[in-house]
Design an enzyme around this catalytic site. Structure first.
Site, short mmCIF file in Angstrom:
data_model
loop_
_atom_site.label_atom_id
_atom_site.label_comp_id
_atom_site.label_asym_id
_atom_site.label_seq_id
_atom_site.Cartn_x
_atom_site.Cartn_y
_atom_site.Cartn_z
N LYS B 103 -1.08 38.91 22.16
CA LYS B 103 -2.44 38.90 21.63
C LYS B 103 -3.19 40.17 22.01
O LYS B 103 -4.39 40.27 21.80
CB LYS B 103 -3.20 37.68 22.17
CG LYS B 103 -2.59 36.35 21.78
CD LYS B 103 -3.27 35.21 22.50
CE LYS B 103 -2.39 33.96 22.49
NZ LYS B 103 -2.64 33.12 23.66
N HIS B 153 17.11 48.67 38.29
CA HIS B 153 17.39 47.24 38.30
C HIS B 153 18.02 46.98 39.66
O HIS B 153 19.22 46.78 39.78
CB HIS B 153 18.35 46.90 37.15
CG HIS B 153 18.54 45.43 36.91
ND1 HIS B 153 17.97 44.46 37.71
CD2 HIS B 153 19.22 44.77 35.94
CE1 HIS B 153 18.32 43.27 37.25
NE2 HIS B 153 19.07 43.43 36.18
#
Lengths: 409, 344
Positions: B103, B153
């Site tokens: 949004k 990572h």
């Protein structure tokens, strides 16, 4: 604002083309009328410069926002505005509006967008924009990839006698890169492009400009390879000039460590060898213009992951100090510092300013070249504090500014 | 005179919180070798627990862990979720597809929101390099990087190191990484797994080779202490460990290789190519695998050689260790009080 009363600034050191000489400067009705060993006349307003430099107001070639407080803080009296606005500067009415937007105390010289929407496909109405006040043509922050369009643009600009300001990064090589390929980009995992993307673009644009007989200005040339091409073209007599912003001679890509988005620039920061090459090119005259590239960006554009942040830095306030650092380091002398930041850009724009010379506009800055201060991103006159020089101590500050003989601020 | 760096021997670490003085785990880049070894050692107890029938601890009882994944993930998310639950924490998953990111909420606003919910640890995966560090600056609790763009990572590198250590132990070999020859092959350019593994393995003393076609090899990667190869056969020569990476098609803009078939022709790990490695070489892959592209099924499923399922097992243990260690300060574990060593 017209100058009402004649003004004489005494007891200063005049930064003239080629030399710095003690003396005074007198201006009447907005123009410089006397320079050197002159005395004030009856009725003059008299300002004692107190031994400071009396220099031409800086002409900032290639900014992205009209941000008057920042320009005035930085001793800048005129700026060439890049067409990368929202919407883009590709229409005469917008050019005309922006040409008046800074007056009376700051003059904006819009650069007409070369193509509609800056999309690099169709030429914009360049002659109409010229007559609406555009002082040059710029491709914007993108490169015109189609060489056919670029050639037509350069030929048309030559006919109109307007300089074409090009952004030298080959779009195919750059893609969505946000950093220069090298150890830093690799360690940080940032999308990167080879530094040679600049040389590829510069080589093509020089070849086309030479063919078209056009005046070509690269707003930023930041790599050794591209500077070598500019140097060679100048030697051949091509009408090519080159600029740079202080970021590319003060900083290398080490500044993007920790994903520092204030150091996300376009073109991106380069490796140390290229930074050194820029300094050498300033010293030997290959680089003609130093500009701020002023592009204030708030947190909504900068407090993002590095690759998602917008490029650009708020540079207007630190431009003067950064140029003076080159004088202090012995790279250039004081007269050339102001040629780089005022005289040459004014000449490219074809405006009667940028030098201390009788008859020219009395756009003046008084400078204390030694005044120490600290650049702070939280306390800036600019509309946003996105400077990669945050926290850096510098020397040199504008202490008074005059536009057309009228004091500002 | 410069003093030699003080590196504690394995099993002997500074007391309490000084053993791991970091607030979060953003990458391998900020870690000392002994801090990496400390996390590996801490994970051993969880390997053991995970092999029991009742795999539960109450170490993190009452704590809330949010897994905020802004990029799709199945295995890493599951691994972190299981790790948190086995430690007794309340684990909540926030997936970007269901969140207000869609949004238009900014990443910073999301971070501030997560912080206000008083999570005790936040695990983050994001598609942009550096995004996890940006969030970590905005929140009070420890942040674990579960993969940020093409950057790092770290838990993958730690679990790979733990997997290698266990495999060496089971073969009765030295558990030292010194001199171990590791070849990492595949899409190095787009791989955060490669970057974290290079840093981790080099820090532990392994000799790392990386192999990729030119378009997938990052510039100046040698500066990270690796040897580079374009020729897969040469890169495999005498390797003790082969780590295969997937082609990260989702990160590629434009064409980097002519076709998967051609990629396999040059860089697919086949049984035949495996023979160029050291006699009892081990094969690893962080998953998900593209069988028949970078690795043949025959190799991926080779019992005793392929460590691929073992990596998944070690992943849970490593993530348990990281969650345990990073929450010790807030849990007030003896010797881990706030004052004792608290670096970023």
């Amino acid at each position: 604002m017209k100058q009402q009363r004649p003004l004489t600034i005494t007891g200063g050191r005049l930064v003239l083309p080629g030399e710095v000489r003690a003396g005074a400067l007198r201006c009447v009705e907005g123009r410089i009328v006397g320079l050197g060993a002159i005395d004030p006349e009856d009725g003059d307003e008299i300002v004692d410069a107190g031994g400071k430099l009396i220099a031409p107001g800086l002409v900032d070639f290639g900014v992205f926002a009209v941000d008057k407080p920042a320009f005035h803080f930085g001793g800048i009296t005129r700026a060439a505005l890049m067409p990368d606005q929202a919407p883009p500067l590709d229409h005469p009415a917008r050019v005309q509006f922006l040409a008046y937007s800074g007056k009376p105390d700051f003059w904006v010289h819009p650069l007409a967008g070369a193509t509609r929407g800056l999309e690099g496909r169709e030429l914009a109405e360049l002659a109409l924009m010229r007559d609406a006040g555009a002082r040059g043509i710029a491709t914007g922050r993108g490169w015109i990839a189609d060489s056919g369009i670029m050639l037509r643009l350069l030929r048309y600009a030559a006919m109109l006698d307007m300089v074409v300001v090009s952004h030298a990064e080959d779009a195919g090589l750059v893609g969505s890169a946000v950093a220069t390929a090298g150890e830093m980009a690799t360690r940080l995992g940032l999308p990167s492009a080879p530094a040679q993307a600049e040389a590829v673009a510069v080589a093509r644009d020089i070849a086309l400009a030479e063919m078209a007989g056009a005046r070509l200005h690269f707003r930023q040339v930041t790599t050794q390879a591209a500077l070598d091409l500019v140097r060679a073209a100048k030697r051949r007599g091509v009408a090519v000039t080159a600029g740079v912003t202080p970021a590319h001679y003060m900083l290398s890509d080490l500044a993007v460590a920790k994903f520092h988005t204030y150091a996300r620039l376009s073109p991106p920061l380069r490796q140390e060898a290229d930074r050194q090459a820029v300094i050498a090119a300033i010293a030997d005259g290959t680089i003609d213009v130093i500009a701020s590239g002023h592009d204030p960006r708030g947190p909504e554009d900068k407090r993002l992951p590095f690759a998602d942040a917008e490029p650009g830095m708020a540079g207007a306030e630190s431009l003067l100090a950064m140029v003076l650092s080159l004088v202090r380091d012995g790279v250039i002398d004081m007269a050339r510092a102001f040629a780089l930041a005022a005289g040459n850009p004014a000449q490219l724009l074809g405006v009667p300013a940028g030098r201390l010379e009788t008859g020219l506009e009395a756009d003046l800055v008084l400078v204390d070249p030694d005044k120490p201060w600290v650049i702070s991103s939280t306390r800036m006159a600019a509309s946003a504090g996105n400077t990669p020089f945050d926290g850096q101590p510098v020397q040199g500050r504008a202490t008074a500014l005059y536009k057309g003989g009228v004091a500002i601020g | 005179m410069t003093l030699p760096p003080i590196t504690p021997a394995r099993g002997q670490y500074p007391a309490g919180g000084l053993a791991f003085p970091h607030r979060g785990l953003l990458g391998i880049a900020g870690l000392e070798t002994h801090e990496i070894l400390f996390l590996l050692d801490e994970a051993e107890q969880w390997v053991e627990l995970n092999r029991r029938a009742a795999k539960h601890s109450e170490a993190l009882a009452g704590l809330t862990i949010i897994n905020a994944f802004f990029e799709n993930s199945t295995r890493t998310l599951l691994s972190f979720e299981i790790a948190g639950k086995r430690l007794g924490a309340d684990v909540v998953n926030m997936l970007a597809a269901q969140s207000s990111i869609k949004k238009g909420e900014t990443l910073i606003d999301t971070a501030v929101t997560l912080n206000a919910m008083r999570a005790d640890a936040i695990v983050i995966r994001h598609a942009s390099s550096g995004a996890v560090a940006l969030i970590a600056d905005q929140v009070a609790c420890p942040v674990l990087n579960a993969g940020d763009g093409q950057h790092e990572h770290p838990t993958q590198a730690l679990l790979d190191a733990l997997t290698i250590r266990h495999a060496l132990r089971e073969r009765g070999k030295s558990e030292e990484f010194n001199g171990l020859r590791v070849t990492i092959c595949g899409d190095i350019l787009h791989s955060r797994v490669a970057r974290s593994n290079i840093l981790c393995l080099a820090s532990l003393g392994a000799r790392v080779r990386v192999c990729a076609p030119p378009a997938l090899m990052p510039e100046a990667i040698e500066a990270m202490g690796v040897e580079t190869f374009h020729d897969f056969e040469a890169a495999l020569d005498g390797a003790d460990i082969v780590m295969m990476l997937r082609l990260q098609n989702e990160r590629m803009q434009g064409q980097f290789i002519p076709s998967p078939r051609e990629y396999r022709h040059l860089y697919g790990l086949t049984a035949q190519r495996l023979r160029r490695c050291a006699p009892d070489a081990l094969v690893m892959h962080p998953g998900p695998m593209n069988r028949g592209v970078e690795i043949d099924s025959e190799v991926a499923d080779l019992a005793g050689t392929s460590l691929i399922t073992r990596q998944v097992e070690m992943g849970v243990a490593i993530r348990m260790a990281c969650l345990d260690v990073l929450t010790r300060r807030s849990r007030g574990v003896e010797g881990w009080a706030e004052a004792q060593g608290n670096r970023a």
